[in-house]
Design a protein around this motif. Structure first.
Motif, PDB file in Angstrom:
ATOM      1  N   TYR A 182      -9.082   6.982   2.999  1.00  0.00           N
ATOM      2  CA  TYR A 182      -9.056   6.506   1.617  1.00  0.00           C
ATOM      3  C   TYR A 182      -9.902   5.247   1.490  1.00  0.00           C
ATOM      4  CZ  TYR A 182      -7.378   5.185  -2.978  1.00  0.00           C
ATOM      5  OH  TYR A 182      -7.307   4.864  -4.314  1.00  0.00           O
TER       6      TYR A 182
ATOM      7  N   ASP B 202      -7.643  -0.863  -6.936  1.00  0.00           N
ATOM      8  CA  ASP B 202      -6.540  -0.707  -5.985  1.00  0.00           C
ATOM      9  C   ASP B 202      -6.026  -2.069  -5.537  1.00  0.00           C
ATOM     10  OD1 ASP B 202      -6.606   2.117  -5.947  1.00  0.00           O
ATOM     11  OD2 ASP B 202      -8.141   2.118  -4.373  1.00  0.00           O
TER      12      ASP B 202
ATOM     13  N   GLY C 217       0.855  -1.185   0.000  1.00  0.00           N
ATOM     14  CA  GLY C 217       0.000   0.000   0.000  1.00  0.00           C
ATOM     15  C   GLY C 217       0.889   1.232   0.000  1.00  0.00           C
TER      16      GLY C 217
ATOM     17  N   LEU D 278     -10.556   2.018  -0.571  1.00  0.00           N
ATOM     18  CA  LEU D 278      -9.919   1.149  -1.546  1.00  0.00           C
ATOM     19  C   LEU D 278     -10.937   0.653  -2.562  1.00  0.00           C
ATOM     20  CD1 LEU D 278      -7.660  -0.998   0.795  1.00  0.00           C
ATOM     21  CD2 LEU D 278      -6.909   0.710  -0.845  1.00  0.00           C
TER      22      LEU D 278
END
Length: 133
Positions: A110, A116, A65, A112
């Motif tokens: 955020y 992603d 990540g 995902l």
């Protein structure tokens, strides 16, 4: 060097250690087809023919990540992922993907997306699935 968590080793050492699982940290972008095919190279390399992890397909790419999941920021996610892959019965109630999505939302604001996940957590071709992508 003592204390260095990254090191280079030999095929002979890996064969001698004969691990049940291999968790590969790969620092390359993008995670492309050549990288995903790396497991196939391990399987055809005679030096690894007796390694249990290779024979069973228990070879995984550590997700990446902000950093690698075995690094500083997301280490807890990496430990959870490895535990789930190594001991699926003991961790059957844990959804690593859901936990990771909560982590990124909570600490990085955020969300995902499925895209992603394909970038962050690819599988080696022909190895077992990591259950994330």
């Amino acid at each position: 060097e003592a204390g260095n968590r990254y090191f280079t080793t030999s095929a002979e050492n890996i064969s001698q250690w004969n691990p049940d699982f291999i968790f590969q940290t790969i620092v390359t972008t993008p995670f492309d087809e050549k990288m995903a095919a790396y497991y196939d190279e391990w399987k055809t390399d005679k030096r690894y023919q007796n390694v249990k992890a290779i024979q069973k397909g228990d070879v995984y790419i550590m997700p990446m990540g902000v950093t690698q999941w075995n690094g500083d920021v997301e280490m807890a996610l990496g430990v959870l992922q490895m535990a789930k892959l190594m001991y699926p019965e003991e961790f059957k109630d844990i959804d690593v993907k859901a936990e990771a999505e909560k982590f990124y939302k909570t600490f990085m604001n955020y969300n995902l997306s499925p895209e992603d996940w394909k970038i962050m957590a690819p599988n080696f071709n022909h190895a077992k699935s990591n259950g994330l992508s």
